[in-house]
Design a protein around this motif. Structure first.
Motif, PDB file in Angstrom:
ATOM      1  N   CYS A 130       0.854  -1.180   0.000  1.00 23.20           N
ATOM      2  CA  CYS A 130       0.000   0.000   0.000  1.00 23.20           C
ATOM      3  C   CYS A 130       0.894   1.235   0.000  1.00 23.20           C
ATOM      4  CB  CYS A 130      -0.934   0.016   1.206  1.00 23.20           C
ATOM      5  SG  CYS A 130      -0.083   0.243   2.787  1.00 23.20           S
ATOM      6  N   SER A 131       0.303   2.358  -0.323  1.00 25.74           N
ATOM      7  CA  SER A 131       0.981   3.646  -0.195  1.00 25.74           C
ATOM      8  C   SER A 131       0.344   4.391   0.966  1.00 25.74           C
ATOM      9  CB  SER A 131       0.858   4.458  -1.485  1.00 25.74           C
ATOM     10  OG  SER A 131       1.565   3.840  -2.525  1.00 25.74           O
ATOM     11  N   ALA A 132       1.127   5.240   1.615  1.00 23.25           N
ATOM     12  CA  ALA A 132       0.620   5.981   2.769  1.00 23.25           C
ATOM     13  C   ALA A 132       1.009   7.443   2.660  1.00 23.25           C
ATOM     14  CB  ALA A 132       1.166   5.386   4.066  1.00 23.25           C
ATOM     15  N   GLY A 133       0.098   8.281   3.095  1.00 23.53           N
ATOM     16  CA  GLY A 133       0.360   9.712   3.174  1.00 23.53           C
ATOM     17  C   GLY A 133       0.120  10.176   4.586  1.00 23.53           C
ATOM     18  N   VAL A 134       0.972  11.041   5.081  1.00 22.72           N
ATOM     19  CA  VAL A 134       0.855  11.543   6.454  1.00 22.72           C
ATOM     20  C   VAL A 134       0.745  13.060   6.406  1.00 22.72           C
ATOM     21  CG1 VAL A 134       1.833  11.512   8.777  1.00 22.72           C
ATOM     22  CG2 VAL A 134       2.377   9.660   7.183  1.00 22.72           C
ATOM     23  N   GLY A 135      -0.257  13.593   7.079  1.00 29.98           N
ATOM     24  CA  GLY A 135      -0.451  15.035   7.117  1.00 29.98           C
ATOM     25  C   GLY A 135      -1.179  15.443   8.377  1.00 29.98           C
ATOM     26  N   GLY A 136      -1.429  16.732   8.469  1.00 31.18           N
ATOM     27  CA  GLY A 136      -2.148  17.242   9.633  1.00 31.18           C
ATOM     28  C   GLY A 136      -3.645  17.306   9.422  1.00 31.18           C
ATOM     29  N   ASP A 137      -4.105  16.917   8.233  1.00 30.70           N
ATOM     30  CA  ASP A 137      -5.538  16.893   7.947  1.00 30.70           C
ATOM     31  C   ASP A 137      -5.800  15.834   6.887  1.00 30.70           C
ATOM     32  OD1 ASP A 137      -6.068  18.538   5.120  1.00 30.70           O
ATOM     33  OD2 ASP A 137      -4.219  19.080   6.140  1.00 30.70           O
ATOM     34  N   LYS A 138      -7.066  15.482   6.682  1.00 33.70           N
ATOM     35  CA  LYS A 138      -7.417  14.380   5.784  1.00 33.70           C
ATOM     36  C   LYS A 138      -7.047  14.675   4.328  1.00 33.70           C
ATOM     37  CE  LYS A 138     -11.500  12.484   6.320  1.00 33.70           C
ATOM     38  NZ  LYS A 138     -12.949  12.349   6.573  1.00 33.70           N
ATOM     39  N   THR A 139      -7.361  15.860   3.862  1.00 34.62           N
ATOM     40  CA  THR A 139      -7.114  16.165   2.454  1.00 34.62           C
ATOM     41  C   THR A 139      -5.630  16.137   2.130  1.00 34.62           C
ATOM     42  OG1 THR A 139      -9.135  17.483   2.256  1.00 34.62           O
ATOM     43  CG2 THR A 139      -7.387  17.929   0.676  1.00 34.62           C
ATOM     44  N   THR A 140      -4.810  16.725   2.987  1.00 31.93           N
ATOM     45  CA  THR A 140      -3.366  16.723   2.743  1.00 31.93           C
ATOM     46  C   THR A 140      -2.804  15.313   2.802  1.00 31.93           C
ATOM     47  OG1 THR A 140      -3.194  18.946   3.707  1.00 31.93           O
ATOM     48  CG2 THR A 140      -1.156  17.695   3.469  1.00 31.93           C
ATOM     49  N   ALA A 141      -3.276  14.503   3.742  1.00 32.85           N
ATOM     50  CA  ALA A 141      -2.794  13.116   3.855  1.00 32.85           C
ATOM     51  C   ALA A 141      -3.154  12.316   2.609  1.00 32.85           C
ATOM     52  CB  ALA A 141      -3.379  12.462   5.100  1.00 32.85           C
ATOM     53  N   LYS A 142      -4.375  12.511   2.104  1.00 33.43           N
ATOM     54  CA  LYS A 142      -4.786  11.778   0.895  1.00 33.43           C
ATOM     55  C   LYS A 142      -3.986  12.252  -0.319  1.00 33.43           C
ATOM     56  CE  LYS A 142      -8.845  10.486  -1.851  1.00 33.43           C
ATOM     57  NZ  LYS A 142      -8.431   9.071  -1.991  1.00 33.43           N
ATOM     58  N   PHE A 143      -3.750  13.547  -0.407  1.00 36.24           N
ATOM     59  CA  PHE A 143      -2.931  14.082  -1.495  1.00 36.24           C
ATOM     60  C   PHE A 143      -1.525  13.493  -1.435  1.00 36.24           C
ATOM     61  CE2 PHE A 143       0.300  17.222  -2.687  1.00 36.24           C
ATOM     62  CZ  PHE A 143      -0.022  17.439  -4.024  1.00 36.24           C
ATOM     63  N   ALA A 144      -0.977  13.403  -0.229  1.00 32.42           N
ATOM     64  CA  ALA A 144       0.381  12.881  -0.060  1.00 32.42           C
ATOM     65  C   ALA A 144       0.466  11.413  -0.463  1.00 32.42           C
ATOM     66  CB  ALA A 144       0.832  13.063   1.390  1.00 32.42           C
ATOM     67  N   ALA A 145      -0.573  10.638  -0.152  1.00 37.29           N
ATOM     68  CA  ALA A 145      -0.534   9.193  -0.417  1.00 37.29           C
ATOM     69  C   ALA A 145      -0.407   8.872  -1.899  1.00 37.29           C
ATOM     70  CB  ALA A 145      -1.780   8.524   0.160  1.00 37.29           C
ATOM     71  N   LYS A 146      -0.917   9.734  -2.755  1.00 34.93           N
ATOM     72  CA  LYS A 146      -0.893   9.432  -4.189  1.00 34.93           C
ATOM     73  C   LYS A 146       0.386   9.910  -4.874  1.00 34.93           C
ATOM     74  CE  LYS A 146      -3.394  13.580  -5.744  1.00 34.93           C
ATOM     75  NZ  LYS A 146      -4.628  14.074  -6.392  1.00 34.93           N
ATOM     76  N   LEU A 147       1.265  10.585  -4.131  1.00 38.16           N
ATOM     77  CA  LEU A 147       2.458  11.150  -4.751  1.00 38.16           C
ATOM     78  C   LEU A 147       3.516  10.104  -5.064  1.00 38.16           C
ATOM     79  CD1 LEU A 147       2.909  14.501  -2.778  1.00 38.16           C
ATOM     80  CD2 LEU A 147       1.891  14.137  -5.034  1.00 38.16           C
ATOM     81  N   GLN A 148       3.564   9.046  -4.258  1.00 36.42           N
ATOM     82  CA  GLN A 148       4.552   7.992  -4.494  1.00 36.42           C
ATOM     83  C   GLN A 148       3.840   6.641  -4.541  1.00 36.42           C
ATOM     84  OE1 GLN A 148       8.467   8.291  -2.456  1.00 36.42           O
ATOM     85  NE2 GLN A 148       7.536   9.940  -1.257  1.00 36.42           N
ATOM     86  N   LYS A 149       3.613   6.171  -5.749  1.00 42.67           N
ATOM     87  CA  LYS A 149       2.948   4.881  -5.936  1.00 42.67           C
ATOM     88  C   LYS A 149       3.723   4.061  -6.943  1.00 42.67           C
ATOM     89  CE  LYS A 149      -1.864   5.515  -4.701  1.00 42.67           C
ATOM     90  NZ  LYS A 149      -3.225   5.194  -5.120  1.00 42.67           N
TER      91      LYS A 149
END
Length: 354
Positions: free
Chosen positions: A146-165
């Motif tokens: 899986c890919s994971a994104g970490v942020g301080g809010d849901k939208t940023t975390a979801k955006f981060a998760a798709k950056l490296q797949k």
């Protein structure tokens, strides 16, 4: 580049996104498919791609593409019929293991979840450490990455998760979010599709930074509370909370892809009867009845549809099918269903239960 920080985040969200989930499960269960271009369709005769492996995506194949078109790009494409029960079982195991990291989990879809780990930092360590933990446990329980994104809010975390797949991990700390999103298109954020993006563009705001320069009242007047949220999302401050409860369904629906340019009313009625049975069975399974129904067909000339109301709430397939027949005989005049880019001709039935 990931820089783990020992600082306790006020709010920490992890978004876990499985990599080409259905196709990955097929490659896991059938080793001979590993490393090969695989497309998953709805059944053996399905012609619309539900998802595809990264090997297939390298050829330009994507979800929603029709199989004949995909095979022109990749003659060696391997079709696999979907196995929903298998995918559901794997998804359930994944969500259960993620709950061991944080009980505050929102199952966003069969292959995505948000974890609020704000209150778990003293127990498990930094948000980055917990994201790595989530990736490892998902791999152990499912056998796929899986890919994971970490942020301080849901939208940023979801955006981060798709950056490296695939199999990536991207961290955007809350104190870096506004700058990181500044030059990104607003439509790259989840929830901002072409409709909202078009409105923003009309006001000279195409990037997240430009949206932040707009008075929030411009968005609030057009979209209400959603407008205020969009304004904050673009600045890395999405206020939306991780929702752990699952609300009762307000509507249920069923759609089906039919052969392109279908003009035979008997074929369409057969599909509509099948969908009526499926929808009625689902309503009964949840002990629900519906009174308002939406029935439609996507054709090359646009969407033909109608909202109808039964005399009283019902979950009988024959009652639903009578509505379908009425729509077909009164609003369909032989238009053929021709898919546009990334679309499939698709008759649908939907019942409003609340």
């Amino acid at each position: 580049m990931i820089n783990p920080c020992p600082v306790i985040w006020d709010r920490a969200i992890i978004h876990v996104d499985m990599n080409a989930f259905f196709a990955s499960v097929e490659q896991r269960d059938f080793p001979q498919l590993r490393g090969l271009p695989v497309a998953v369709t709805n059944g053996e005769r399905g012609s619309c791609i539900i998802t595809c492996s990264y090997e297939a995506r390298a050829f330009g194949i994507h979800t929603g593409m029709r199989l004949p078109e995909a095979r022109k790009l990749c003659p060696g494409l391997i079709q696999r019929p979907a196995r929903p029960r298998v995918y559901t079982k794997v998804s359930t195991a994944i969500m259960q293991v993620l709950q061991e990291i944080s009980p505050d989990i929102e199952v966003f879809s069969v292959d995505e979840a948000f974890l609020d780990v704000s209150h778990c930092q003293r127990l498990h360590g930094t948000p980055v450490r917990m994201a790595r933990m989530a990736k490892q446990r998902v791999l152990e329980v499912s056998g796929i990455t899986c890919s994971a994104g970490v942020g301080g809010d849901k939208t940023t975390a979801k955006f981060a998760a798709k950056l490296q797949k695939p199999d990536g991990l991207t961290v955007i700390p809350p104190w870096e979010a506004r700058e990181r999103l500044h030059h990104e298109p607003a439509t790259s954020l989840c929830g901002i599709a072409d409709g909202i993006g078009g409105f923003l563009a009309e006001h000279g705001a195409c990037t997240c930074g430009e949206v932040g320069q707009l008075p929030v009242s411009v968005l609030a007047r057009r979209f209400g509370n959603l407008g205020r949220r969009i304004w904050l999302m673009c600045q890395g401050e999405d206020p939306d909370k991780v929702t752990t409860g699952i609300p009762a369904p307000k509507s249920m629906g069923h759609g089906k892809v039919v052969p392109p340019n279908t003009r035979d009313p008997d074929v369409l009625l057969t599909y509509l009867r099948h969908m009526s049975e499926k929808l009625a069975a689902r309503l009964r399974r949840h002990t629900l009845q519906a009174q308002h129904y939406g029935i439609g067909l996507r054709t090359r000339d646009g969407y033909i549809g109608l909202k109808l109301k039964l005399a009283s709430p019902d979950n009988d397939a024959e009652a639903i099918f009578r509505l379908c027949r009425f729509v077909l005989t009164t609003h369909w005049h032989g238009e053929g269903g021709v898919p546009g880019p990334g679309q499939c001709p698709r008759p649908t039935t939907r019942g409003t239960t609340a």
